[in-house]
Design a protein around this motif. Structure first.
Motif, PDB file in Angstrom:
ATOM      1  N   LYS A 363     -12.738  19.197  28.272  1.00 31.06           N
ATOM      2  CA  LYS A 363     -13.594  18.976  28.831  1.00 31.06           C
ATOM      3  C   LYS A 363     -14.626  18.560  27.628  1.00 31.06           C
ATOM      4  CE  LYS A 363     -14.026  21.615  33.426  1.00 31.06           C
ATOM      5  NZ  LYS A 363     -14.517  22.303  33.780  1.00 31.06           N
ATOM      6  N   MET A 364     -14.859  19.122  26.756  1.00 29.02           N
ATOM      7  CA  MET A 364     -15.005  19.395  25.645  1.00 29.02           C
ATOM      8  C   MET A 364     -14.587  17.567  24.883  1.00 29.02           C
ATOM      9  SD  MET A 364     -15.927  23.464  24.337  1.00 29.02           S
ATOM     10  CE  MET A 364     -16.997  22.521  22.141  1.00 29.02           C
ATOM     11  N   ARG A 365     -13.843  17.608  24.602  1.00 28.74           N
ATOM     12  CA  ARG A 365     -13.501  15.943  24.125  1.00 28.74           C
ATOM     13  C   ARG A 365     -13.608  15.248  24.858  1.00 28.74           C
ATOM     14  NH1 ARG A 365      -8.958  15.723  20.791  1.00 28.74           N
ATOM     15  NH2 ARG A 365      -7.832  13.566  20.596  1.00 28.74           N
ATOM     16  N   GLN A 366     -14.004  15.579  26.538  1.00 24.64           N
ATOM     17  CA  GLN A 366     -13.645  13.919  26.405  1.00 24.64           C
ATOM     18  C   GLN A 366     -15.269  13.639  26.730  1.00 24.64           C
ATOM     19  OE1 GLN A 366     -12.318  15.182  30.935  1.00 24.64           O
ATOM     20  NE2 GLN A 366     -10.148  14.066  30.745  1.00 24.64           N
ATOM     21  N   ALA A 367     -16.294  15.372  26.674  1.00 28.09           N
ATOM     22  CA  ALA A 367     -17.148  14.806  26.463  1.00 28.09           C
ATOM     23  C   ALA A 367     -17.796  13.924  25.865  1.00 28.09           C
ATOM     24  CB  ALA A 367     -18.090  15.755  26.509  1.00 28.09           C
ATOM     25  N   THR A 368     -17.368  14.417  24.349  1.00 27.76           N
ATOM     26  CA  THR A 368     -17.228  13.989  23.080  1.00 27.76           C
ATOM     27  C   THR A 368     -17.006  12.568  22.958  1.00 27.76           C
ATOM     28  OG1 THR A 368     -17.058  16.190  21.702  1.00 27.76           O
ATOM     29  CG2 THR A 368     -16.667  14.806  20.134  1.00 27.76           C
ATOM     30  N   GLU A 369     -16.039  12.535  23.604  1.00 27.53           N
ATOM     31  CA  GLU A 369     -15.798  11.157  23.996  1.00 27.53           C
ATOM     32  C   GLU A 369     -16.070   9.929  24.222  1.00 27.53           C
ATOM     33  OE1 GLU A 369     -11.602  11.345  24.515  1.00 27.53           O
ATOM     34  OE2 GLU A 369     -10.693  11.706  22.915  1.00 27.53           O
ATOM     35  N   ALA A 370     -16.957  10.493  25.403  1.00 31.21           N
ATOM     36  CA  ALA A 370     -17.719   9.409  26.032  1.00 31.21           C
ATOM     37  C   ALA A 370     -18.461   9.709  24.914  1.00 31.21           C
ATOM     38  CB  ALA A 370     -17.951  10.517  27.739  1.00 31.21           C
ATOM     39  N   THR A 371     -19.148  10.854  24.646  1.00 28.89           N
ATOM     40  CA  THR A 371     -20.677  10.214  23.422  1.00 28.89           C
ATOM     41  C   THR A 371     -20.042   9.525  22.896  1.00 28.89           C
ATOM     42  OG1 THR A 371     -20.905  12.491  23.805  1.00 28.89           O
ATOM     43  CG2 THR A 371     -22.308  11.543  22.067  1.00 28.89           C
ATOM     44  N   THR A 372     -19.100   9.652  21.707  1.00 35.78           N
ATOM     45  CA  THR A 372     -18.606   8.422  20.449  1.00 35.78           C
ATOM     46  C   THR A 372     -18.425   6.601  21.450  1.00 35.78           C
ATOM     47  OG1 THR A 372     -17.789  10.484  19.303  1.00 35.78           O
ATOM     48  CG2 THR A 372     -16.868   8.080  19.252  1.00 35.78           C
ATOM     49  N   ALA A 373     -17.847   7.129  22.291  1.00 36.54           N
ATOM     50  CA  ALA A 373     -17.518   5.499  22.988  1.00 36.54           C
ATOM     51  C   ALA A 373     -19.531   4.866  23.521  1.00 36.54           C
ATOM     52  CB  ALA A 373     -16.924   5.540  23.830  1.00 36.54           C
TER      53      ALA A 373
END
Length: 606
Positions: A363-373
Motif C-alpha cells: 500500500k505504501m509503494r502504491q501510494a508513493t507511485e501514485a504521488t510520483t505519477a
C-alpha cells in the motif's frame, strides 16, 4: 506471429526432467522454465486450452525452444536458477533487490576475537556468522548492545596489534582493553562465549550461568566482578522483554508472505534468529508469466538459492514443488531445511506479521507511485513536455578546492530512484575547479554509452547548475547527435534556499520559476538533492582514499614487505625522502633499479 513449428518440436522432445528456454527471433531468451516431464510441460504452451494474455504474448514471439535434459528434478531446479540469473528473461519472476544482507561476525582464530559488522561472501572466513539481519541499522544496534554487555573489541586487527595504550572504546566502557592485556585471555574467551549464546538465542541458559557466577563472585568478595555480572543479567533480561521468543530457540526461521494487488506484488520476510525477531524486509518482484502461487515459488527459488537458507521457511500459502525446493536447499546447505505453509501457534503469528508487513509495504509503494505519477505529470506540464517523463537522469559535480573531482548521475523512474542505475565518474585531466569541464567529461562518458545502446535513453536530463552547465550538456548531446531529450538546468535561488530554484530550459532565454508548493518542484528538488548526496559521498571516499594512500604505494615493484622495511630502516617517509639512491639500495630487497625508481618518485617535480 512467429513461424515456429510447435508440432514438429513436440513430436521429438524428451519426457525426462529438464529445463527449457523460449527464444525470440533476435536471440533474446524470453523465458526459462523447469519441468518434471519436458514434453508434457511444453505441450501446455502450444496445445489445448487458451493461455493467459501474458503467456499468449510470449508464445507469439517464440522462434525457437531449447531444452536441456537433466538427471533429476533437483538438477533442473538449479539449472533453471542459474539460467534466469544469467539471462534475466523478461517473462520470468525477477527480484528487483538483490543486495546481500548484513551479518555479525566473530573471529575465532585469535586469542582476542573481534566482533564486527560484515557483508559479503562468507565461504573462506574463519569464524562464526550470526544473521542475516534485515538491514544495517538492526545489525549495528545489536553490535552496540553486545559491546555494552560483553566489552568485545570492534577494532581492526591492524589497529589492535599496534596499540600501546587502550583507545577511547575502553574509556567509554565499550571494550575491556585486550589490546594491552587489561583482561586475561580466559576471561575474554568467556565474554565471547557469552555473547555467542545471546546471538544463538540461548539467553535463558546464559542467565542461569551468570546468576551462578554472580553468586560465586559475591562469596569470594569480588564485588566489582559481581556487579558487572549483575548488569549483564539485567541487560539480557531487557532484550528478552522486548522480543517474541519461541520455545524452540535452536532453529533459524524465515516467515515469508506474499500480497498482491492491482498487478503489483510484495513479498515480506520476517527474520527469526535464535527465537528472536530481528525485523523484516520487503521485496517487490516482477511477476512475468507467474500467477500468485507460481510467483511465490519463483521468488523462493531465486532468493534462497542465492543465500544461506534457515532451518525452517514458513510460507503464507502452499507452493508447487515445495518438496523439490526442500530437497534442493537441504542438499545445498548440508542440513535439513523445511518449507511449511500449514503452521499453528507462534509460527502462525510470525506469518501473520509477515502478511501485515507485505500488505502495508504494498500500500505504501502504491501510494508513493501514485504521488510520483502526479509529480511527473506536473513536471511535464511545467516544462511543456509532450508526456510525463518515464526516466530522468540528474548530474552533479563535487570537489574540494578542485581536489579529487567526482561527478554523479542518479536515475529516477515512475517508482522512484533506480539505484542500480546510479553511476559515479572520477574526473581527471581538467583544470582544478573547472566545473564546466568536469560536467562535459561526465556527460560525454555517460551519453557515449547511451549512444551505443548500452544504457536506456532518458526522457529528461537535469543538470545541477545554471546556464553555463546547461550549455555544456546541450553541446555534448549535439556532438553525439543525440536528440529527443529535454535538458534542464536547476539553479539555486539568490540566497540558495529551497523553493527558490530557477529552471533553465535549453533554447529558452528566461528561467521557469515554479511556486514553492509545486509538487513538480518537490520532485525536482528531491532528484537534485539525491545527485548532490551521491556526488559528495563519492568525492569524500575518493579524497579519503588518496590521503590514506602513501606515495610509496605508487612505486611499481615496491610491495608491502619492502615498504615496511624501508620505513623501519629510515624511521618514516621523511627519512626515506632524505635518503640518496645508494642509501636506499642498502636496504634488503631493494635493487639499484628499484632504488632509482623510489628516488625519482619521491622527488618528482622538485
Amino acid at each position: 506471429m512467429s513461424d515456429f513449428d510447435s508440432k514438429l518440436f513436440l513430436a521429438n522432445v524428451s519426457q525426462r526432467p529438464g529445463v527449457y528456454r523460449m527464444i525470440a527471433a533476435d536471440g533474446e531468451v524470453l523465458y526459462v522454465g523447469k519441468a518434471r516431464n519436458l514434453k508434457n510441460r511444453l505441450t501446455t504452451y502450444f496445445v489445448g486450452k487458451a493461455q493467459t494474455t501474458k503467456t499468449m504474448a510470449m508464445v507469439s514471439q517464440v522462434a525457437n525452444v531449447e531444452v536441456t535434459v537433466t538427471g533429476s528434478e533437483t538438477e533442473a531446479l538449479l539449472l533453471e536458477y542459474n539460467l534466469i540469473k544469467q539471462h534475466k528473461p523478461r517473462y520470468n519472476v525477477a527480484l528487483r533487490d538483490d543486495k546481500s544482507f548484513p551479518y555479525l561476525y566473530i573471529s575465532t582464530d585469535q586469542d582476542y576475537p573481534r566482533i564486527s559488522f560484515y557483508r559479503g561472501s562468507r565461504s573462506k572466513m574463519p569464524g562464526k556468522f550470526f544473521g542475516p539481519y534485515p538491514n544495517a541499522r538492526a545489525t549495528r544496534e545489536t553490535l552496540l548492545l553486545l559491546q555494552k554487555l560483553f566489552l568485545l573489541r570492534p577494532c581492526s586487527d591492524s589497529f589492535f596489534s599496534n596499540r600501546s595504550r587502550p583507545c577511547l572504546q575502553y574509556q567509554i566502557k565499550r571494550c575491556s582493553g585486550p589490546c594491552v592485556e587489561l583482561i586475561s585471555k580466559e576471561a575474554y574467551a568467556q565474554d565471547v562465549s557469552d555473547a555467542m549464546k545471546v546471538l544463538e538465542g540461548r539467553g535463558a541458559e546464559l542467565l542461569e550461568d551468570l546468576a551462578q557466577r554472580m553468586e560465586q563472585a559475591s562469596q569470594q568478595l569480588e564485588f566489582e566482578r559481581a556487579a558487572r555480572l549483575r548488569d549483564q543479567i539485567h541487560g539480557i533480561k531487557a532484550i528478552h522483554s522486548t522480543q517474541a521468543v519461541s520455545r524452540d530457540t535452536s532453529h533459524d526461521i524465515d516467515a515469508v508472505a506474499l500480497v498482491s494487488s492491482a498487478g503489483e506484488h510484495c513479498v515480506s520476510i520476517v527474520f527469526i534468529r535464535g527465537g528472536q525477531n530481528l525485523g523484516s524486509n520487503n521485496f517487490f518482484p516482477r511477476a512475468g508469466l507467474a500467477e500468485a502461487g507460481e510467483l511465490l515459488s519463483g521468488f523462493l527459488v531465486q532468493y534462497y538459492l542465492a543465500r544461506e537458507a534457515p532451518d525452517e521457511i514458513l510460507i503464507s500459502e502452499p507452493v508447487e514443488d515445495a518438496d523439490l525446493l526442500e530437497a534442493t536447499l537441504s542438499q545445498k546447505m548440508g542440513r535439513a531445511v523445511q518449507v511449511r505453509s500449514s503452521v499453528r501457534g507462534l509460527r502462525s503469528r510470525w506469518l501473520d506479521m509477515a502478511r501485515t508487513n507485505a500488505d502495508v509495504g504494498l500500500k505504501m509503494r502504491q501510494a508513493t507511485e501514485a504521488t510520483t505519477a502526479e509529480q511527473l505529470q506536473g513536471i511535464a506540464a511545467a516544462l511543456g513536455l509532450p508526456a510525463a517523463p518515464a526516466r530522468i537522469e540528474c548530474f552533479d559535480i563535487s570537489h574540494t578546492m578542485g581536489e579529487r573531482t567526482v561527478a554523479s548521475c542518479v536515475v529516477f523512474g515512475p517508482t522512484g530512484p533506480l539505484k542500480a542505475d546510479y553511476r559515479r565518474f572520477n574526473i581527471d585531466g581538467i583544470e582544478p575547479g573547472d566545473d564546466y569541464g568536469a560536467m562535459r567529461q561526465a556527460l560525454t562518458r555517460r551519453y557515449s554509452r547511451i549512444k551505443k545502446g548500452e544504457v536506456p535513453m532518458p526522457d529528461l536530463l537535469l543538470i545541477d547548475g545554471g546556464p553555463g552547465q546547461l550549455t555544456q550538456a546541450v553541446e555534448v548531446l549535439r556532438e553525439l547527435e543525440i536528440s529527443g531529450i529535454a535538458v534542464v538546468g536547476v539553479a539555486k535561488g539568490a540566497d540558495r534556499r529551497p523553493g527558490q530554484e530557477r529552471l533553465f530550459l535549453a533554447h529558452h532565454e528566461l528561467p521557469t520559476i515554479l511556486p514553492p508548493d509545486s509538487s513538480a518542484l518537490h520532485l525536482i528538488q528531491r532528484i537534485r538533492d539525491e545527485a548532490h548526496r551521491f556526488a559528495i559521498a563519492g568525492h569524500r571516499h575518493r579524497r579519503a582514499k588518496a590521503r590514506r594512500e602513501s606515495i610509496l604505494e605508487t612505486v611499481a615493484g615496491l610491495g608491502p614487505r619492502k615498504r615496511r622495511e624501508l620505513l623501519r630502516q629510515f624511521g618514516g617517509l621523511q627519512g626515506i625522502t632524505r635518503a640518496g639512491v645508494e642509501d636506499l639500495e642498502k636496504v634488503h630487497g631493494i635493487s639499484r633499479k628499484l632504488a632509482q625508481s623510489i628516488y625519482e618518485t619521491l622527488h618528482a617535480g622538485s
